[in-house]
Every structure is written in structure tokens, then in C-alpha cells.
Design an enzyme around this catalytic site. Structure first.
Site, mmCIF file in Angstrom:
data_model
loop_
_atom_site.group_PDB
_atom_site.id
_atom_site.type_symbol
_atom_site.label_atom_id
_atom_site.label_comp_id
_atom_site.label_asym_id
_atom_site.label_seq_id
_atom_site.Cartn_x
_atom_site.Cartn_y
_atom_site.Cartn_z
ATOM 1 N N LYS A 59 -47.960 15.953 25.992
ATOM 2 C CA LYS A 59 -48.294 14.613 25.524
ATOM 3 C C LYS A 59 -47.458 13.602 26.287
ATOM 4 C CE LYS A 59 -48.650 11.962 21.181
ATOM 5 N NZ LYS A 59 -48.469 12.030 19.705
ATOM 6 N N SER A 134 -52.219 11.014 17.002
ATOM 7 C CA SER A 134 -52.143 10.394 18.306
ATOM 8 C C SER A 134 -52.183 11.378 19.464
ATOM 9 C CB SER A 134 -50.864 9.550 18.391
ATOM 10 O OG SER A 134 -49.702 10.355 18.229
ATOM 11 N N SER A 158 -49.888 13.234 13.451
ATOM 12 C CA SER A 158 -50.455 13.110 14.790
ATOM 13 C C SER A 158 -50.705 14.426 15.496
ATOM 14 C CB SER A 158 -49.548 12.228 15.670
ATOM 15 O OG SER A 158 -49.613 10.885 15.255
#
Length: 567
Positions: A59, A134, A158
Site C-alpha cells: 500500500k 482505504s 481499511s
């Protein structure tokens, strides 16, 4: 020539499975895709490691040396990281190699996967439905077969939300168990580095490598050498919410099916009041924690590349008053104490990950409202210092994946993964048999977790093995006399069909003798039959010893009997 190492369980060391034919090849999964020669250099650092050959995605709020960490904000794209995040370095040291940096909701502020100037991801199962965020790109990278492992983060859900929306296992470890050094923070006190895998075994293999007490991370915490007191090695008792949940109709039907499935995985299912958990969840954005987001990245919010919804959500954090922070911390402490009572009776809590699965159009029409609702059942986990794992739970009637999460106290990560493995039909790593030189002892009263005499078991080297119930035919009596209130468990043959709640503790053999010497009459040790058909040594009372005692069998257990007396 030295043979290559065995691949880690659940993580293929060869090329990942090809993407399904219906996966959109143009999804904006990557913000930075690494060149093959760069991936090869990473892989060469530990060619014999336990994760050798595994490719993973990162990420883009986690540092990889030599590449920018944008957190999906193009304004930060010209700042290459000097060193890699601790989590990345540990995977590389185990033989894995990063394949690139993935798309995300900007500054990890969102649960939808659409708040990115690099494009909105969608679920691999439907181009009309959001991917979740996210950690959107990380989830899609694994779900579409690009890599078998991806790193994400989970502050409010997330990691778990995109795992649920893409049919994956999403592990959110105990806060501090995996170092956050090298993470561009969203909410530093709550941030967790998480994983996406296709199997629970894959998540466990990754956690074996990632878990480490980082001396350079002030938020890092060492894992205890064994599960803390009150955390069972074998999780058999699972809580579910009492009453109805706020779920969209397709989710509601899938949740009902999940509850039926739970009956085949858990030995006992216990309804609990979800109210204090939901009240804690509401604090995350309804309280002052938005100020922590402002402290983390507020200086970047004036840039041209900032998503307007992210700016709208976080900017009010600049004006949060100090007294409001401490009032919220006090409120959270009260809610944490209220929820702690749940963990005395159960091992884990089962919940849906989200109330529904919105479309891209629904998010566009109400970007804040739809996103906020997605965190209903995930926001509280880090605030209350819990661990969680999201697992697939079949599909909805419309074909979209449905995900549930198991939640448990801090540092219950390994037993929780074993519970998740049983849910997914995978073999758990823990075994039911006691370790050599130990014995299993059932306790039904003052030695239960949180009760006055439980420290005796801990001092003798005991560990909670499992929460259980007796076989039918046992009765429980409240013994008369001064001092610590004590029950007497007796086999009468006509006790409640559901048995009596007990805890089974694993003790060193020599400690059993010491325990016997501390037991006053009319109590002693004898064989106790359990609901799973096994028999262990346990606390029993003599028949004559309960002649003048009050029968409390109808309550189902000693803790419930004491609560009934206080009511």
C-alpha cells in the site's frame, strides 16, 4: 545445488494464479509498478528465506526504499523514501519481493476505494460496486491474482472492508504487534499494518514474519510468550449480536446464513449487547480523533492534488479543543470497561464486516454518508484495542461476496487465526491435546477468568485452554459459608441439558497436586464430562456437601448466577 525452500503455508512461491477472465485489466491497482529487474534485486536478498519466491504488493502509505510514498497524493510523488518500512524489510528478509505500490483512499481516509486522483478501484466481482478502502489496490491485487500477498493498513476497517468486498482474508493484528515504522500515518495511535491473502494459512505465515517488537517504533509492543490470561488457546465460544443489525437486505440474508454456519464451527454461541461497541465506533469520527489525522498529514491538505472529500473530513480536526480530547478519552475508557465484561464469557465476537456493499454511483451521490456507514462494525476495533480477521462467508443472492469478521482481545491473534481457519475449512495450527507434562483441569467457579481465585491458576503456570460446558446431567450449587463465594458442581444425572459453563485450564502436572492441596471441602478433584464428549479432571463437590446449598443450575453457570444475585 541447494533445493529451494519450501513455500510458506498458504502463500504460493511461484507466479500467482492467473487473473479470472472477468477481472478488469484496466483497474487502477498500482500507483508505482516496479520493473522486473528491481523485483529480482529484492528477491535476491534472501533467496533461501521462508517466503522465497513470494511477490507482494505494498500500500502506497508504506515506504519502499528508492520509491515515493504518495499516500495517493500526487503532491508527494517526488519524494523517494530513503529506507523501507519495517514491515516491508521483514518480508524481504524472509525472501519475499515487493512488486509495486498500490492505490488507496488518499491518506488512508476512506473505506470506499474511490478517494484517489489515480482512479477509483472496484470490486473484482462487479465493476459497478466499490472495492472498499482505504487499502483498495492491495485487495484488488490479491483478488485478481496479481500477487498472493499484499500489505495494507487498517485504522478503522481499511483492511477488513476491501477484504470482504473482494472475497479475501484480511488480518488486522493487535495494535503494535506489527511495526508501523515507515508508515505515513493516518491516525498514529490506531494505525495497524495488515495483510491480504487468499487463505488463513497465508495470513498466519505472513504474521509469523511481520510480528516483531521494533525498538525504533514507539507504538510497537512485544507479544507475550503465551496468550494472555483469559485468552483461550482453543476458541470454542463465539458471541453474536443480540437483536437485529442495520443491514441491507442482501447482506441480511447472507448474515442469516453465516449465523447458521457458525453453529457448525463454534461449540457455544452467545448473544451479547453490541451497544457499547457501537458507541465506541461512533467516537472515531464523531469525537476528536480527527484531530490526530490533522496532526499526521494536515500540512499536506492545501496541495492541488488533495481529494476534496478528504480535505473536507480532516480539516475540522485543526480546531478540536483540548478538553474535548480528554472528555472523549474518558468516555472511551468507560466503554472499554463495559465491553471487557463480554470477553469474560466468550472467546471471539462474530460480526458482518459492513452493513452493505454500495455502488460507485451511491458513493458519488453521498461520499461521506455512505462511507461512514461502512465503518459501523469496524471502527471500534482499534479504539478498544482488539484484533480481528475478516474471512469470506459465501455470496449474496446477487453474486457479490459477503464477508464476516472475528474479533477478539489484544494478543489473541494466533488463536483467532485458528478459529478463522476452522471457519474457512482449513486445518488450524493449534492442537486440542495438552502439551507433554501438563494436564487439563475444568474449573466452574472462583477460579474462572476474572474471579478472585483465578490468579492461583496463573501463578501455577496455568493457561486457559478452552471455554466449554459440561455434558448434560450436572448441577451447580451455591455453597454456604463466609469468604469467597464458591459453587459446587455435582453430577446428579438430571441437570440441565445444556450443561454448566466451565473453563478448561492447562496446568503443569505437578501444579495439579498443589491445586488439590488448596481446595477446601466439600470440594475436590474428579472426572468431569464435557459437551464435546471428552472427560477431564475438574472441581467437583460431594453430594453431602451441597445438601444445604442453593441450586443455581438454571442460570447455566457461576458467572451468570452471580449476575442474577446482583440484579
Amino acid at each position: 545445488m541447494t533445493p529451494p525452500p519450501e513455500p510458506a503455508a498458504g502463500l504460493p512461491s511461484a507466479a500467482p494464479a492467473p487473473a479470472p477472465a472477468d477481472v478488469d485489466p484496466d483497474q487502477p491497482v498500482w500507483i508505482t509498478r516496479f520493473a522486473p529487474e528491481a523485483v529480482a534485486r529484492f528477491a535476491a536478498e534472501a533467496p533461501d528465506g521462508p517466503l522465497a519466491g513470494v511477490r507482494f504488493a505494498v500500500k502506497d502509505n508504506l515506504d519502499v526504499a528508492g520509491y515515493p510514498t504518495t499516500a495517493a497524493c500526487p503532491d508527494l510523488a517526488d519524494r523517494p523514501a530513503a529506507t523501507s518500512a519495517t514491515a516491508v524489510r521483514r518480508l524481504v528478509a524472509a525472501g519475499a519481493a515487493p512488486a509495486g505500490k498500490t492505490n488507496m483512499d488518499q491518506f488512508a481516509t476512506g473505506l470506499v476505494g474511490t478517494r484517489s486522483p489515480y482512479g477509483a478501484c472496484h470490486s473484482v466481482h462487479s465493476p459497478a460496486h466499490v472495492s472498499g478502502g482505504s487499502s483498495s489496490g492491495s485487495a484488488v491485487a490479491v483478488a485478481s491474482g496479481l500477487v498472493p500477498l499484499a500489505l495494507g493498513t487498517d485504522t478503522a476497517g481499511s483492511g477488513r472492508v476491501p477484504a470482504a468486498f473482494n472475497g479475501l482474508v484480511g488480518l488486522k493484528p493487535t495494535r503494535g504487534l506489527v511495526s508501523t515504522r515507515g508508515l505515513l500515518p493516518a491516525c498514529r495511535s490506531l494505525d495497524c499494518v495488515t495483510t491480504f491473502t487468499r487463505t488463513v494459512a497465508g495470513a498466519a505465515s505472513a504474521l509469523d514474519v511481520l510480528a516483531w517488537a521494533d525498538p525504533d517504533d514507539p507504538w510497537s509492543r512485544p507479544a507475550p510468550p503465551a496468550p494472555p490470561p483469559g485468552v483461550a488457546t482453543r476458541m470454542r465460544t463465539v458471541a453474536v449480536p443480540a437483536g437485529d443489525l442495520d443491514l441491507d437486505p442482501p447482506h441480511r440474508a447472507a448474515w442469516a446464513a453465516a449465523l447458521r454456519r457458525l453453529d457448525t464451527v463454534a461449540a457455544q454461541v452467545v448473544p451479547v449487547d453490541l451497544g457499547p461497541f457501537l458507541a465506541a465506533a461512533a467516537l472515531l469520527y464523531g469525537g476528536p480523533w480527527v484531530a490526530e489525522r490533522w496532526a499526521a498529514f494536515g500540512t499536506h491538505l492545501s496541495g492541488a492534488g488533495v481529494d476534496p472529500t478528504v480535505r473536507r473530513i480532516v480539516t475540522p480536526g485543526r480546531d478540536v479543543a483540548g478538553p474535548d480530547v480528554f472528555a472523549a478519552l474518558d468516555r472511551l475508557a468507560a466503554l472499554r470497561r463495559a465491553t471487557e465484561q463480554v470477553w469474560l464469557d466468550v472467546d471471539a465476537l462474530l460480526l458482518p464486516v459492513t452493513p452493505g456493499h454500495p455502488t460507485l454511483a451511491e458513493v458519488a451521490a453521498d461520499p461521506v454518508g455512505v462511507n461512514s456507514r461502512l465503518g459501523t462494525y469496524t471502527n471500534f476495533v482499534n479504539l478498544l484495542d482488539l484484533c480481528a480477521v475478516a474471512v469470506p462467508a459465501g455470496t449474496r443472492a446477487d453474486g457479490l461476496p459477503f464477508g464476516v469478521q472475528f474479533v477478539a482481545p489484544a494478543f489473541a491473534d494466533l488463536p483467532l487465526l485458528d478459529l478463522a481457519a476452522r471457519w474457512c475449512g482449513e486445518p488450524p495450527r493449534a492442537v486440542d491435546a495438552p502439551s507433554p507434562g501438563t494436564a487439563l483441569v475444568a474449573v466452574a467457579g472462583a477460579h474462572l477468568t476474572g474471579m478472585p481465585l483465578n490468579p492461583q491458576l496463573v501463578a501455577l503456570g496455568g493457561r486457559l485452554h478452552a471455554r466449554a460446558r459440561t455434558a448434560p446431567g450436572y448441577r451447580l450449587y451455591r455453597l454456604p459459608g463466609p469468604g469467597v463465594a464458591r459453587p459446587g458442581l455435582v453430577f446428579t444425572g438430571d441437570g440441565p441439558d445444556g450443561g454448566i459453563a466451565v473453563e478448561v485450564w492447562q496446568l503443569p502436572q505437578q501444579a495439579v497436586g498443589a491445586l488439590l492441596g488448596s481446595i477446601p471441602p466439600p470440594l475436590g478433584l474428579g472426572p468431569v464430562g464435557l459437551d464435546d464428549g471428552t472427560t477431564v479432571t475438574g472441581f467437583l463437590a460431594s453430594d453431602h456437601g451441597v445438601r444445604d446449598a442453593r441450586d443455581v443450575s438454571a442460570t447455566g453457570g457461576w458467572r451468570a448466577a452471580l449476575r442474577a444475585d446482583r440484579a
